[in-house]
Design a protein around this motif. Sequence first.
Motif, PDB file in Angstrom:
ATOM      1  N   TYR A  38       1.071  -1.219   0.055  1.00  0.00           N
ATOM      2  CA  TYR A  38      -0.259  -0.068  -0.086  1.00  0.00           C
ATOM      3  C   TYR A  38       0.929   1.222  -0.102  1.00  0.00           C
ATOM      4  O   TYR A  38       1.526   1.679   0.895  1.00  0.00           O
ATOM      5  CB  TYR A  38      -0.912  -0.018   1.218  1.00  0.00           C
ATOM      6  N   ASN A  39       0.966   1.902  -1.040  1.00  0.00           N
ATOM      7  CA  ASN A  39       2.057   3.126  -1.316  1.00  0.00           C
ATOM      8  C   ASN A  39       1.597   4.169  -0.900  1.00  0.00           C
ATOM      9  O   ASN A  39       0.315   4.573  -1.468  1.00  0.00           O
ATOM     10  CB  ASN A  39       2.421   2.911  -2.700  1.00  0.00           C
ATOM     11  N   ALA A  40       2.017   4.971   0.026  1.00  0.00           N
ATOM     12  CA  ALA A  40       1.741   6.416   0.212  1.00  0.00           C
ATOM     13  C   ALA A  40       3.017   7.275  -0.251  1.00  0.00           C
ATOM     14  O   ALA A  40       4.103   6.675  -0.295  1.00  0.00           O
ATOM     15  CB  ALA A  40       1.287   6.470   1.689  1.00  0.00           C
ATOM     16  N   TYR A  41       2.875   8.416  -0.453  1.00  0.00           N
ATOM     17  CA  TYR A  41       4.014   9.403  -0.711  1.00  0.00           C
ATOM     18  C   TYR A  41       3.904  10.528  -0.011  1.00  0.00           C
ATOM     19  O   TYR A  41       3.073  10.992   0.101  1.00  0.00           O
ATOM     20  CB  TYR A  41       4.207   9.688  -2.220  1.00  0.00           C
ATOM     21  N   LEU A  42       5.360  11.126   0.485  1.00  0.00           N
ATOM     22  CA  LEU A  42       5.340  12.405   1.323  1.00  0.00           C
ATOM     23  C   LEU A  42       6.138  13.329   0.270  1.00  0.00           C
ATOM     24  O   LEU A  42       7.260  13.054   0.092  1.00  0.00           O
ATOM     25  CB  LEU A  42       5.953  11.855   2.573  1.00  0.00           C
ATOM     26  N   THR A  49       3.178  17.542   2.121  1.00  0.00           N
ATOM     27  CA  THR A  49       1.819  17.011   1.413  1.00  0.00           C
ATOM     28  C   THR A  49       1.982  15.309   1.494  1.00  0.00           C
ATOM     29  O   THR A  49       3.156  14.800   1.161  1.00  0.00           O
ATOM     30  CB  THR A  49       1.583  17.401   0.057  1.00  0.00           C
ATOM     31  N   LEU A  50       0.877  14.897   1.923  1.00  0.00           N
ATOM     32  CA  LEU A  50       0.972  13.386   2.013  1.00  0.00           C
ATOM     33  C   LEU A  50       0.039  12.867   1.019  1.00  0.00           C
ATOM     34  O   LEU A  50      -1.236  13.245   0.852  1.00  0.00           O
ATOM     35  CB  LEU A  50       0.474  12.810   3.069  1.00  0.00           C
ATOM     36  N   ILE A  51       0.425  12.243   0.008  1.00  0.00           N
ATOM     37  CA  ILE A  51      -0.233  11.651  -1.020  1.00  0.00           C
ATOM     38  C   ILE A  51      -0.827  10.351  -0.812  1.00  0.00           C
ATOM     39  O   ILE A  51       0.001   9.371  -0.796  1.00  0.00           O
ATOM     40  CB  ILE A  51       0.331  11.585  -2.443  1.00  0.00           C
ATOM     41  N   ASP A  52      -1.933  10.149  -0.531  1.00  0.00           N
ATOM     42  CA  ASP A  52      -2.750   8.724  -0.168  1.00  0.00           C
ATOM     43  C   ASP A  52      -2.030   8.228   1.181  1.00  0.00           C
ATOM     44  O   ASP A  52      -1.266   8.615   1.744  1.00  0.00           O
ATOM     45  CB  ASP A  52      -2.657   7.760  -1.161  1.00  0.00           C
ATOM     46  N   PRO A  72       5.155  14.328  11.712  1.00  0.00           N
ATOM     47  CA  PRO A  72       3.828  14.028  11.221  1.00  0.00           C
ATOM     48  C   PRO A  72       2.878  15.090  11.539  1.00  0.00           C
ATOM     49  O   PRO A  72       1.714  15.573  10.606  1.00  0.00           O
ATOM     50  CB  PRO A  72       3.142  12.679  11.714  1.00  0.00           C
ATOM     51  N   ALA A  73       2.751  15.862  12.638  1.00  0.00           N
ATOM     52  CA  ALA A  73       1.869  16.933  12.984  1.00  0.00           C
ATOM     53  C   ALA A  73       2.139  18.112  11.987  1.00  0.00           C
ATOM     54  O   ALA A  73       0.976  18.947  11.916  1.00  0.00           O
ATOM     55  CB  ALA A  73       1.920  17.375  14.472  1.00  0.00           C
ATOM     56  N   LYS A  74       3.378  18.269  11.290  1.00  0.00           N
ATOM     57  CA  LYS A  74       3.474  19.148  10.375  1.00  0.00           C
ATOM     58  C   LYS A  74       2.976  19.079   9.051  1.00  0.00           C
ATOM     59  O   LYS A  74       3.017  20.009   8.164  1.00  0.00           O
ATOM     60  CB  LYS A  74       4.926  19.522  10.128  1.00  0.00           C
ATOM     61  N   ILE A  75       2.208  17.980   8.656  1.00  0.00           N
ATOM     62  CA  ILE A  75       1.400  17.754   7.404  1.00  0.00           C
ATOM     63  C   ILE A  75       0.563  18.648   7.274  1.00  0.00           C
ATOM     64  O   ILE A  75      -0.431  18.691   8.125  1.00  0.00           O
ATOM     65  CB  ILE A  75       0.895  16.344   7.180  1.00  0.00           C
ATOM     66  N   ASP A  76       0.735  19.559   5.960  1.00  0.00           N
ATOM     67  CA  ASP A  76      -0.337  20.649   5.701  1.00  0.00           C
ATOM     68  C   ASP A  76      -1.692  19.955   4.935  1.00  0.00           C
ATOM     69  O   ASP A  76      -2.587  20.342   5.119  1.00  0.00           O
ATOM     70  CB  ASP A  76       0.419  21.689   5.027  1.00  0.00           C
ATOM     71  N   TYR A  77      -1.199  19.143   3.939  1.00  0.00           N
ATOM     72  CA  TYR A  77      -2.146  18.646   2.908  1.00  0.00           C
ATOM     73  C   TYR A  77      -2.181  17.099   2.727  1.00  0.00           C
ATOM     74  O   TYR A  77      -1.156  16.496   3.001  1.00  0.00           O
ATOM     75  CB  TYR A  77      -1.872  18.936   1.475  1.00  0.00           C
ATOM     76  N   ILE A  78      -3.348  16.575   2.585  1.00  0.00           N
ATOM     77  CA  ILE A  78      -3.501  15.046   2.395  1.00  0.00           C
ATOM     78  C   ILE A  78      -4.160  15.010   1.052  1.00  0.00           C
ATOM     79  O   ILE A  78      -5.278  15.502   0.977  1.00  0.00           O
ATOM     80  CB  ILE A  78      -4.171  14.449   3.324  1.00  0.00           C
ATOM     81  N   LEU A 143       1.209  20.792  -7.760  1.00  0.00           N
ATOM     82  CA  LEU A 143       0.419  19.459  -7.856  1.00  0.00           C
ATOM     83  C   LEU A 143      -0.709  19.816  -8.786  1.00  0.00           C
ATOM     84  O   LEU A 143      -1.440  20.625  -8.681  1.00  0.00           O
ATOM     85  CB  LEU A 143      -0.312  18.744  -6.682  1.00  0.00           C
ATOM     86  N   MET A 144      -0.952  18.893  -9.930  1.00  0.00           N
ATOM     87  CA  MET A 144      -2.204  19.124 -10.746  1.00  0.00           C
ATOM     88  C   MET A 144      -2.881  17.866 -10.593  1.00  0.00           C
ATOM     89  O   MET A 144      -2.535  16.722 -10.502  1.00  0.00           O
ATOM     90  CB  MET A 144      -1.808  19.256 -12.225  1.00  0.00           C
ATOM     91  N   PHE A 145      -4.355  18.149 -10.397  1.00  0.00           N
ATOM     92  CA  PHE A 145      -5.179  16.930 -10.342  1.00  0.00           C
ATOM     93  C   PHE A 145      -5.767  16.466 -11.542  1.00  0.00           C
ATOM     94  O   PHE A 145      -6.235  17.346 -12.510  1.00  0.00           O
ATOM     95  CB  PHE A 145      -6.305  17.267  -9.099  1.00  0.00           C
TER      96      PHE A 145
END
Length: 400
Positions: A38-42, A49-52, A72-78, A143-145
């Motif tokens: 299960y991949n997640a990316y920082l 930003t944490l992606i997934d 981890p408390a410093k994560i701004d965006y998920i 980041l572009m969605f």
Amino acid sequence: MDTPEEPLEIAKGVYWVGVIDWNLRDFHGYETPRGGTYNAYLIVDEKITLIDTVKASFADEMIERISRIVDPAKIDYIVANHVEMDHSSALPRILEVAPNARIFATERGKTGLNEYYAESGCSGWNFETVKTGDELNTGKRTLMFIEAVMLHWPDSMQTYLKEDNILFSNDAFGQHIATSKRFDDQVEDVMEDAAIYFANILTPFSSRILKHLETVGKLGLQIDMIAPSHGVIWRSDPQRIIDAYAKWASGASEQKVLVIYDSMWGSTEMMAKAIAEGVRASGTDVGLFHLRKNDWSMLIKELMECRVFALGCPTMHNGMFFTMGGFLTYLKGLRPKDKKVSFFGSYGWGGGAIRQMEEALKNTKMEFVEDPYKVKFRPEKQDLEGCRQLGIKLGEIARS
């Protein structure tokens, strides 16, 4: 050498922080003998930003991995590319340690997350909905969605990191492999695993995939790396997996016949072997698979690549053998394209198996070819010759 316990920097300031599920053997019915990830990316920038995320049972492992890079408390965006639980069920846990993080998802993604996590305090989560072309600045990066509707859920999207030319593709381009290696050029047979993954997960959405590839092409994105949510990251030549998806989604197939069967007392197996011999005699490649002795997930991959297949089973309780019933239910849901099928089987005092097999597939777009071949009790010499002739015809059809 990198170990699975360590985060891995895949580009400057971009880290893999996912988890490896070494003991995964079943993914909602899809057999996974090689495990999974299960991949997640920082992304570490002015805004972190944490992606997934990952499956809930691995949430603390992901958080521990993140903590080796930043608090981890410093994560701004998920970025929540997909609602399905293997990617989102760690969200409640990560938001306990990063309660001020903003969540970016499609409108359907927001709806789905609210429905799944209604009892986890999601009413207080800070959502921002996005659509194709929307961008998010994280400081030095953008980041572009890209919405990816029905690849493979309605909420699905992908995220493109413009400055690094990385496509975070979520469930597209993945594989189920448990490995301490993180890149495609480090793993043998990765295309085989990707094909099995496509066949069992994405085949029903082939037309959507072709449209999505066209949309991404029109955006003119340079893709130097594809980072999926399962399996290894494509860095050596990302275009090869894109081209493979275009091929698989278009229904391209080989001049090959599969003979797929089950047998109670050997009669249907004798027929299956005679049909396979006929296919070989015609000069056509053939595969012979017993339903209880082969991984169905692998069979689906083999079936995706062939043009013609034959299904055989004995009659049991006036209908088809139970393994064939289960296999056809699984196959029908995947809706493979441009396939031709023939039927065979044995029976005792009453038939019914072939009728039920035909009934199971009649509303699909598969083409029935050649008359079904039925044998009462044990096949005799002339019956086996008839099966052999059927195999020769199926081989000729596959080459036509």
